[in-house]
Design a protein around this motif. Structure first.
Motif, PDB file in Angstrom:
ATOM      1  N   ARG A 115      -4.320   1.043 -67.132  1.00 18.52           N
ATOM      2  CA  ARG A 115      -3.256   0.263 -67.925  1.00 18.52           C
ATOM      3  C   ARG A 115      -2.825  -1.167 -67.363  1.00 18.52           C
ATOM      4  O   ARG A 115      -2.647  -2.076 -68.087  1.00 18.52           O
ATOM      5  CB  ARG A 115      -1.974   1.141 -67.774  1.00 18.52           C
ATOM      6  N   HIS A 116      -3.005  -1.340 -65.945  1.00 15.41           N
ATOM      7  CA  HIS A 116      -2.684  -2.620 -65.227  1.00 15.41           C
ATOM      8  C   HIS A 116      -3.802  -3.536 -65.617  1.00 15.41           C
ATOM      9  O   HIS A 116      -3.532  -4.657 -65.882  1.00 15.41           O
ATOM     10  CB  HIS A 116      -2.580  -2.170 -63.801  1.00 15.41           C
ATOM     11  N   HIS A 117      -4.998  -3.034 -65.452  1.00  7.43           N
ATOM     12  CA  HIS A 117      -6.032  -3.934 -65.496  1.00  7.43           C
ATOM     13  C   HIS A 117      -6.260  -4.581 -66.918  1.00  7.43           C
ATOM     14  O   HIS A 117      -6.705  -5.504 -67.162  1.00  7.43           O
ATOM     15  CB  HIS A 117      -7.492  -3.496 -64.940  1.00  7.43           C
ATOM     16  N   VAL A 118      -6.454  -3.524 -67.961  1.00 11.44           N
ATOM     17  CA  VAL A 118      -6.720  -3.881 -69.293  1.00 11.44           C
ATOM     18  C   VAL A 118      -5.807  -3.789 -70.242  1.00 11.44           C
ATOM     19  O   VAL A 118      -5.734  -4.226 -71.286  1.00 11.44           O
ATOM     20  CB  VAL A 118      -7.782  -2.853 -69.589  1.00 11.44           C
ATOM     21  N   GLY A 119      -4.505  -2.953 -69.878  1.00 16.05           N
ATOM     22  CA  GLY A 119      -3.189  -2.957 -70.797  1.00 16.05           C
ATOM     23  C   GLY A 119      -3.561  -2.048 -71.717  1.00 16.05           C
ATOM     24  O   GLY A 119      -2.846  -1.953 -72.791  1.00 16.05           O
ATOM     25  N   VAL A 120      -4.577  -1.169 -71.697  1.00 16.21           N
ATOM     26  CA  VAL A 120      -4.648   0.007 -72.402  1.00 16.21           C
ATOM     27  C   VAL A 120      -3.868   1.435 -72.084  1.00 16.21           C
ATOM     28  O   VAL A 120      -3.871   1.635 -70.886  1.00 16.21           O
ATOM     29  CB  VAL A 120      -5.952   0.427 -72.639  1.00 16.21           C
ATOM     30  N   GLU A 121      -3.458   2.391 -73.153  1.00 14.40           N
ATOM     31  CA  GLU A 121      -3.044   3.544 -72.707  1.00 14.40           C
ATOM     32  C   GLU A 121      -4.153   4.435 -73.069  1.00 14.40           C
ATOM     33  O   GLU A 121      -4.152   5.102 -74.056  1.00 14.40           O
ATOM     34  CB  GLU A 121      -1.827   3.683 -73.472  1.00 14.40           C
ATOM     35  N   VAL A 122      -4.675   5.084 -72.032  1.00 16.26           N
ATOM     36  CA  VAL A 122      -5.661   6.089 -72.070  1.00 16.26           C
ATOM     37  C   VAL A 122      -5.343   7.341 -71.674  1.00 16.26           C
ATOM     38  O   VAL A 122      -4.364   7.152 -70.557  1.00 16.26           O
ATOM     39  CB  VAL A 122      -7.081   5.744 -71.573  1.00 16.26           C
ATOM     40  N   ALA A 123      -5.941   8.450 -71.589  1.00 16.00           N
ATOM     41  CA  ALA A 123      -5.843   9.578 -70.747  1.00 16.00           C
ATOM     42  C   ALA A 123      -7.356   9.642 -70.040  1.00 16.00           C
ATOM     43  O   ALA A 123      -8.303   9.080 -70.332  1.00 16.00           O
ATOM     44  CB  ALA A 123      -6.003  10.739 -71.380  1.00 16.00           C
ATOM     45  N   VAL A 124      -7.052  10.279 -68.873  1.00 10.48           N
ATOM     46  CA  VAL A 124      -8.106  10.234 -67.704  1.00 10.48           C
ATOM     47  C   VAL A 124      -8.455  11.766 -67.309  1.00 10.48           C
ATOM     48  O   VAL A 124      -7.513  12.450 -67.155  1.00 10.48           O
ATOM     49  CB  VAL A 124      -8.050   9.433 -66.645  1.00 10.48           C
ATOM     50  N   VAL A 125      -9.780  11.990 -67.440  1.00 13.20           N
ATOM     51  CA  VAL A 125     -10.278  13.476 -67.064  1.00 13.20           C
ATOM     52  C   VAL A 125     -11.235  13.271 -66.073  1.00 13.20           C
ATOM     53  O   VAL A 125     -12.065  12.602 -66.012  1.00 13.20           O
ATOM     54  CB  VAL A 125     -10.797  14.289 -68.173  1.00 13.20           C
ATOM     55  N   VAL A 126     -10.936  14.160 -64.771  1.00 12.24           N
ATOM     56  CA  VAL A 126     -11.961  14.185 -63.632  1.00 12.24           C
ATOM     57  C   VAL A 126     -12.757  15.521 -63.916  1.00 12.24           C
ATOM     58  O   VAL A 126     -11.958  16.518 -64.009  1.00 12.24           O
ATOM     59  CB  VAL A 126     -11.342  14.007 -62.319  1.00 12.24           C
ATOM     60  N   SER A 127     -13.899  15.142 -63.959  1.00 11.28           N
ATOM     61  CA  SER A 127     -14.878  16.417 -64.693  1.00 11.28           C
ATOM     62  C   SER A 127     -15.652  17.010 -63.171  1.00 11.28           C
ATOM     63  O   SER A 127     -15.985  16.209 -62.333  1.00 11.28           O
ATOM     64  CB  SER A 127     -15.617  16.190 -65.787  1.00 11.28           C
ATOM     65  N   ASP A 128     -16.068  18.049 -63.234  1.00  7.69           N
ATOM     66  CA  ASP A 128     -17.068  18.688 -62.251  1.00  7.69           C
ATOM     67  C   ASP A 128     -17.863  19.764 -62.965  1.00  7.69           C
ATOM     68  O   ASP A 128     -17.657  20.251 -64.173  1.00  7.69           O
ATOM     69  CB  ASP A 128     -16.344  19.282 -60.898  1.00  7.69           C
ATOM     70  N   THR A 129     -18.872  20.156 -62.369  1.00 12.26           N
ATOM     71  CA  THR A 129     -19.923  20.948 -62.728  1.00 12.26           C
ATOM     72  C   THR A 129     -19.726  22.397 -62.226  1.00 12.26           C
ATOM     73  O   THR A 129     -20.030  22.347 -61.121  1.00 12.26           O
ATOM     74  CB  THR A 129     -21.323  20.497 -62.907  1.00 12.26           C
ATOM     75  N   PHE A 130     -19.328  23.397 -62.933  1.00 14.55           N
ATOM     76  CA  PHE A 130     -19.041  24.889 -62.506  1.00 14.55           C
ATOM     77  C   PHE A 130     -20.226  25.747 -63.146  1.00 14.55           C
ATOM     78  O   PHE A 130     -20.284  25.686 -64.394  1.00 14.55           O
ATOM     79  CB  PHE A 130     -17.837  25.192 -62.743  1.00 14.55           C
ATOM     80  N   GLY A 131     -20.562  26.998 -62.370  1.00 15.47           N
ATOM     81  CA  GLY A 131     -21.078  27.837 -63.099  1.00 15.47           C
ATOM     82  C   GLY A 131     -20.212  28.944 -63.922  1.00 15.47           C
ATOM     83  O   GLY A 131     -18.722  28.509 -63.531  1.00 15.47           O
ATOM     84  N   ARG A 132     -20.385  29.998 -64.316  1.00 18.43           N
ATOM     85  CA  ARG A 132     -19.672  30.725 -65.059  1.00 18.43           C
ATOM     86  C   ARG A 132     -20.203  32.355 -64.546  1.00 18.43           C
ATOM     87  O   ARG A 132     -21.287  32.529 -64.529  1.00 18.43           O
ATOM     88  CB  ARG A 132     -19.647  30.890 -66.456  1.00 18.43           C
ATOM     89  N   PRO A 133     -19.285  33.054 -64.668  1.00 15.66           N
ATOM     90  CA  PRO A 133     -19.713  34.642 -64.324  1.00 15.66           C
ATOM     91  C   PRO A 133     -20.279  34.961 -65.801  1.00 15.66           C
ATOM     92  O   PRO A 133     -19.897  34.302 -66.902  1.00 15.66           O
ATOM     93  CB  PRO A 133     -18.437  35.524 -63.815  1.00 15.66           C
ATOM     94  N   TRP A 134     -21.143  35.992 -65.939  1.00 12.47           N
ATOM     95  CA  TRP A 134     -21.467  36.560 -67.229  1.00 12.47           C
ATOM     96  C   TRP A 134     -22.434  35.407 -67.772  1.00 12.47           C
ATOM     97  O   TRP A 134     -23.249  35.907 -68.812  1.00 12.47           O
ATOM     98  CB  TRP A 134     -20.704  36.922 -67.798  1.00 12.47           C
ATOM     99  N   ARG A 135     -22.592  34.524 -67.686  1.00  9.22           N
ATOM    100  CA  ARG A 135     -23.217  33.419 -68.571  1.00  9.22           C
ATOM    101  C   ARG A 135     -24.132  32.487 -67.562  1.00  9.22           C
ATOM    102  O   ARG A 135     -23.642  31.878 -66.485  1.00  9.22           O
ATOM    103  CB  ARG A 135     -22.287  32.539 -69.399  1.00  9.22           C
ATOM    104  N   ARG A 136     -25.390  32.492 -67.826  1.00  8.47           N
ATOM    105  CA  ARG A 136     -26.287  31.406 -67.053  1.00  8.47           C
ATOM    106  C   ARG A 136     -25.955  30.042 -67.223  1.00  8.47           C
ATOM    107  O   ARG A 136     -25.457  29.562 -68.560  1.00  8.47           O
ATOM    108  CB  ARG A 136     -27.662  32.080 -67.545  1.00  8.47           C
TER     109      ARG A 136
END
Lengths: 222, 222
Positions: A115-136
């Motif tokens: 917002r400060h640098h560009v003046g845009v109103e965005v949402a931000v998501v931090v992602s990571d890679t997880f495994g799951r039980p039951w599914r490969r």
């Protein structure tokens, strides 16, 4: 988002992102945990004698399962994942990346800086890679977010035939992380993706740790 | 994909889809379980005295957890989900939808019919909405696919820094289902979405039941 340089300790991620891509109001910027951890100096040197296992123990508040070298445990944030999120890929040899201390706050910092640098109103998501039980196979999920309602509550709304919906709380933040992974890949050096055109009603306040992590008291598998 | 009519028993889904959208080679067509079950006549009338619970028991081969009305069980396909996939939303009152008998085959039939009707070579994913342990909210995952390698194996490949990847099998089929859900919603009467521009190397043979369902012998949570 292509063209991002290698991220190092202390880098202003928002500034790097803004330099290589054109953002618009209403965009969702998905950033992988790895570059957030690099910018926040969450890299630690490994003792070659003992490897990363003591780190996994230190990052775990509860171990759910062990098999061979694999540990499925709960982190201080409440995430249940392999090796407590301690990760050896895409970091220098002899180094491990830990999860950000407060990934929702990491997301908010990037959002505020954009917002400060560009003046845009965005949402931000931090992602990571997880495994799951039951599914490969693994998929990307959200570990932090800002500017987004992570779970959209459809309770009390009706289906297309006018019947009240049963399954009603959709974790759109995890679906956004999964969608972003499709274009980021694991090895392509593309740690940021932009999702454009999401439903504007999804914007709002919320965090992954508060809203998505299931309370152990209502969790049937912990 | 908008404009699809209500789907009924015996409908040729591919023909309905082809009528309302322009498909191209390399598209991934994601179709929700609900319309597949409707077309395949997997709707059953409910006895108002007993409701859907006997159906859940009949569709379950193993119950993992019960709490109140909620049953987490394994279906004959090997899926672990709530209520064995028996679903009361978006179907007529007094009716429940069961999962397709063989969702990978359902996907193949739609794919073959799209090739026949339109002459396009697409991949097809049948999606459904599942909850997750440890995380609140539901996301869409794949229950069937055709024309797609559901899991992309990166084992032996290197990360951006030349180190061998640790986390290496990505369930792209589930990420495609999740991405599609973002535009389909739960109540909007949009049961089909097209994902365009996926990595062409992902096309190939495979099925969700064979490739994604984790064998109980290597499953730490069953």
């Amino acid at each position: 988002v292509r063209g991002l340089p290698e991220v190092a300790k202390g880098d202003d991620l928002a500034e790097l992102i803004a330099r290589v891509t054109e953002l618009a109001d209403g965009d969702v910027v998905v950033v992988t945990q790895k570059v957030v951890s690099k910018a926040e100096d969450r890299l630690v040197d490994l003792d070659p004698e003992v490897g990363h296992k003591p780190l996994v123990e230190a990052e775990s508040v509860r171990v759910l399962r062990r098999r061979g070298d694999l540990v499925i445990s709960e982190t201080a944030h409440g995430f249940v994942c392999a090796n407590a999120g301690v990760d050896l890929s895409n970091v220098a040899e002899g180094t491990a990346a830990l999860l950000p201390v407060a990934p929702d706050r990491s997301a908010r910092r990037i959002r505020d800086a954009l917002r400060h640098h560009v003046g845009v109103e965005v949402a931000v998501v931090v992602s990571d890679t997880f495994g799951r039980p039951w599914r490969r196979g693994v998929t990307d999920v959200a570990i932090g977010c800002s500017g987004l309602k992570p779970i959209i509550d459809l309770r009390g709304t009706s289906d297309a035939l006018g019947r009240e919906l049963q399954v009603t709380e959709v974790a759109v933040v995890d679906e956004l992380a999964a969608a972003a992974e499709l274009v980021m890949g694991k090895a392509k050096g593309v740690p940021v993706a932009v999702v454009r055109g999401v439903d504007p009603s999804w914007f709002g306040e919320g965090g992954v740790v508060d809203d998505v992590v299931r309370d152990p008291s209502e969790d049937l598998f912990r």
